[in-house]
Design an enzyme around this catalytic site. Structure first.
Site, PDB file in Angstrom:
ATOM      1  N   ARG A  58     -74.088 -12.001 -80.186  1.00 38.77           N
ATOM      2  CA  ARG A  58     -75.144 -11.068 -78.585  1.00 38.77           C
ATOM      3  C   ARG A  58     -74.006 -11.709 -77.393  1.00 38.77           C
ATOM      4  O   ARG A  58     -74.426 -11.491 -76.304  1.00 38.77           O
ATOM      5  CB  ARG A  58     -76.178 -11.623 -79.038  1.00 38.77           C
ATOM      6  CG  ARG A  58     -77.112 -10.239 -80.132  1.00 38.77           C
ATOM      7  CD  ARG A  58     -78.559 -10.114 -79.974  1.00 38.77           C
ATOM      8  NE  ARG A  58     -78.708  -9.123 -80.843  1.00 38.77           N
ATOM      9  CZ  ARG A  58     -80.233  -9.224 -81.258  1.00 38.77           C
ATOM     10  NH1 ARG A  58     -81.229 -10.064 -80.898  1.00 38.77           N
ATOM     11  NH2 ARG A  58     -80.835  -7.947 -81.630  1.00 38.77           N
ATOM     12  N   LYS A 111     -89.233   3.921 -94.254  1.00 36.56           N
ATOM     13  CA  LYS A 111     -89.873   4.315 -94.061  1.00 36.56           C
ATOM     14  C   LYS A 111     -89.108   6.398 -92.987  1.00 36.56           C
ATOM     15  O   LYS A 111     -88.887   5.667 -92.323  1.00 36.56           O
ATOM     16  CB  LYS A 111     -91.499   4.009 -93.171  1.00 36.56           C
ATOM     17  CG  LYS A 111     -92.097   2.575 -93.660  1.00 36.56           C
ATOM     18  CD  LYS A 111     -93.637   2.388 -92.723  1.00 36.56           C
ATOM     19  CE  LYS A 111     -93.942   1.349 -93.083  1.00 36.56           C
ATOM     20  NZ  LYS A 111     -95.580   0.821 -92.714  1.00 36.56           N
TER      21      LYS A 111
HETATM   22  P1  AMP Z   1     -85.943   0.409 -90.770  1.00 31.72           P
HETATM   23  O1  AMP Z   1     -86.532  -1.397 -90.652  1.00 31.72           O
HETATM   24  O2  AMP Z   1     -87.195   1.078 -91.573  1.00 31.72           O
HETATM   25  O3  AMP Z   1     -84.824   0.626 -91.483  1.00 31.72           O
HETATM   26  O4  AMP Z   1     -86.482  -0.661 -92.810  1.00 31.72           O
HETATM   27  C1  AMP Z   1     -85.287  -1.783 -93.276  1.00 31.72           C
HETATM   28  C2  AMP Z   1     -86.000  -2.221 -94.366  1.00 31.72           C
HETATM   29  O5  AMP Z   1     -86.192  -0.893 -95.236  1.00 31.72           O
HETATM   30  C3  AMP Z   1     -85.305  -2.974 -95.001  1.00 31.72           C
HETATM   31  O6  AMP Z   1     -86.333  -4.601 -95.121  1.00 31.72           O
HETATM   32  C4  AMP Z   1     -85.101  -2.676 -96.585  1.00 31.72           C
HETATM   33  O7  AMP Z   1     -85.599  -4.283 -97.422  1.00 31.72           O
HETATM   34  C5  AMP Z   1     -86.577  -2.060 -96.788  1.00 31.72           C
HETATM   35  N1  AMP Z   1     -86.184  -1.211 -98.228  1.00 31.72           N
HETATM   36  C6  AMP Z   1     -84.685  -0.248 -98.323  1.00 31.72           C
HETATM   37  N2  AMP Z   1     -84.310   0.398 -99.627  1.00 31.72           N
HETATM   38  C7  AMP Z   1     -85.779   0.103 -99.769  1.00 31.72           C
HETATM   39  C8  AMP Z   1     -86.648   0.592-101.035  1.00 31.72           C
HETATM   40  N3  AMP Z   1     -86.052   0.835-101.940  1.00 31.72           N
HETATM   41  N4  AMP Z   1     -87.765  -0.224-100.850  1.00 31.72           N
HETATM   42  C9  AMP Z   1     -88.405  -0.996-100.421  1.00 31.72           C
HETATM   43  N5  AMP Z   1     -88.139  -0.702 -99.550  1.00 31.72           N
HETATM   44  C10 AMP Z   1     -86.745  -0.691 -99.015  1.00 31.72           C
END
Ligand code: AMP
Length: 396
Positions: free
Chosen positions: A40, A200
């Site tokens: 950064r 999500k």
């Molecule tokens: P985001 O912040 O929405 O991009 O989500 C990132 C997070 O999604 C990471 O911390 C991953 O551990 C989680 N993640 C990815 N695949 C899975 C899964 N199959 N089950 C639960 N969490 C997940």
């Protein structure tokens, strides 16, 4: 295209001897008291060097962490030290970001030198975008430059508020970020493939909808997968699922069909009984996950399927891991995608956040066309939202 003025619209005559307040994103990670990744800081160097080389007096401001009031563990002192090692111009550090001591440091600042202010978030007025605080920051300088893309989606005093009081320009990092992301969605080399992972549906559905109209193929992975699988009648065991989003997921799939866009999901999944790295795993069809088991990572068939799509792409945009990549045993899918992208001849753009940290962890950064420094900001930009920090800059 960035429809705002940038520092390169300013020439030596505009900058020599001028005090330029630059909002950077020096929110660097620390491990055992040491900066563990200084990217950064290095990302801000083109702007800092341009200003110093043109005789400006450069005043840098950043946040670090989430302090509640003054917090000695979140001072920018180690950042100033690291910055001094990276630039050829003198660097001083202030103990505050406003007030008489800072004012006198600014008035003693020589052309072509740098003063790093203290963590702006020591003042609650920063995140509240308090006009009086923004005015105080603005009073330190003649010009404002926004180079903190990672906070451009937040209307804070040092990102958007200050731009009401002094002429405001984009820094070179912000310019580069906007141009890459904008080019990807408005004029991509086709086929244009987006890979969207993460946990999500609720946090990614807006970007999925927006991307549907511009991509040729959309790959969906990660925890989001299971809401879509359940919506289509699949068995997901106790995988992550947002039941309240099943309707939206179905609607999304119908919209994709109407637009004749390909939406690709994992076909197989690595599953476990416990959400832990040590939990024994097996690989099953993603539509047939037994009760008591949950999806943790994409399986080998899915990796092959995703790789084939990536290898035929002209542009790939990636945001979000396809598995629980923080756990070594379930990081294979995410790292496999990172590797395939690194070896691909496509234009490869990464929307910051977890996917960017996976790439850095695998030492693959230099094989990507662009890795955004702002996960949230790039997502909002791709959703078509106007970022308050960018909106506040001078129009072209
Ligand atoms: P985001 O912040 O929405 O991009 O989500 C990132 C997070 O999604 C990471 O911390 C991953 O551990 C989680 N993640 C990815 N695949 C899975 C899964 N199959 N089950 C639960 N969490 C997940």
């Amino acid at each position: 295209m960035l429809k705002k003025q940038s520092v390169t619209d300013l020439v030596r005559a505009d900058l020599e001897g001028k005090r330029v307040f630059v909002r950077v994103d020096f929110n660097v990670p620390f491990e055992n008291g040491q900066i563990s990744d200084d990217s950064r800081i290095s990302e801000a160097l083109p702007t800092i060097n341009y200003l110093c080389e043109n005789g400006a007096k450069v005043i840098l401001a950043s946040h670090l962490g989430r302090p509640k009031g003054i917090d000695d563990s979140l001072r920018l002192t180690p950042v100033a030290k690291r910055l001094a090692e990276l630039v050829q111009f003198p660097v001083q550090k202030a103990d505050e970001c406003v007030g008489s001591a800072v004012e006198s440091q600014v008035s003693g600042l020589a052309s072509g030198s740098i003063l790093l202010l203290e963590n702006v978030r020591f003042h609650k007025e920063e995140e509240a975008n308090d006009p009086a605080f923004a005015k105080q920051l603005a009073s330190l300088a003649d010009l404002f430059v926004l180079d903190a893309f990672g906070t451009a989606h937040r209307a804070h005093a040092s990102t958007a508020g200050i731009a009401h009081y002094i002429p405001a320009y984009a820094g070179l990092l912000v310019k580069k970020e906007i141009e890459f992301l904008d080019n990807a969605i408005s004029n991509p080399k086709r086929p244009f493939v987006a890979i969207i992972g993460g946990s999500k549906v609720s946090s990614k559905i807006d970007v999925l909808r927006k991307l549907l109209s511009v991509v040729d193929t959309l790959i969906i992975g990660g925890g989001m997968t299971f809401t879509f699988v359940k919506a289509q009648g699949g068995k997901i065991g106790n995988s992550l699922c947002e039941d309240s989003k099943i309707g939206e997921a179905l609607q999304f799939l119908e919209d994709a069909k109407k637009l004749s866009k390909k939406v690709i999901f994992p076909t197989d999944e690595v599953i476990t009984q416990d959400f832990s790295n040590e939990s024994p795993s097996q690989i099953v069809n993603v539509h047939n996950i037994p009760d008591g088991w949950g999806g943790m990572d994409i399986g080998p068939d899915s990796i092959e399927l995703f790789n084939d799509v990536i290898n035929g792409a002209g542009t790939v945009l990636w945001n979000g891991p396809v598995g629980v990549f923080e756990m070594d045993n379930f990081s294979k899918g995410t790292f496999a995608i990172a590797k395939t992208l690194a070896n691909s001849s496509a234009i490869t753009i990464v929307g910051g956040g977890d996917s960017a940290s996976a790439i850095r962890k695998a030492n693959l950064s230099e094989h990507f066309s662009h890795i955004s420094t702002g996960g949230g900001a790039s997502l909002e930009f791709l959703e078509g939202k106007e970022l308050p920090g960018i909106q506040a800059l001078k129009d072209k």
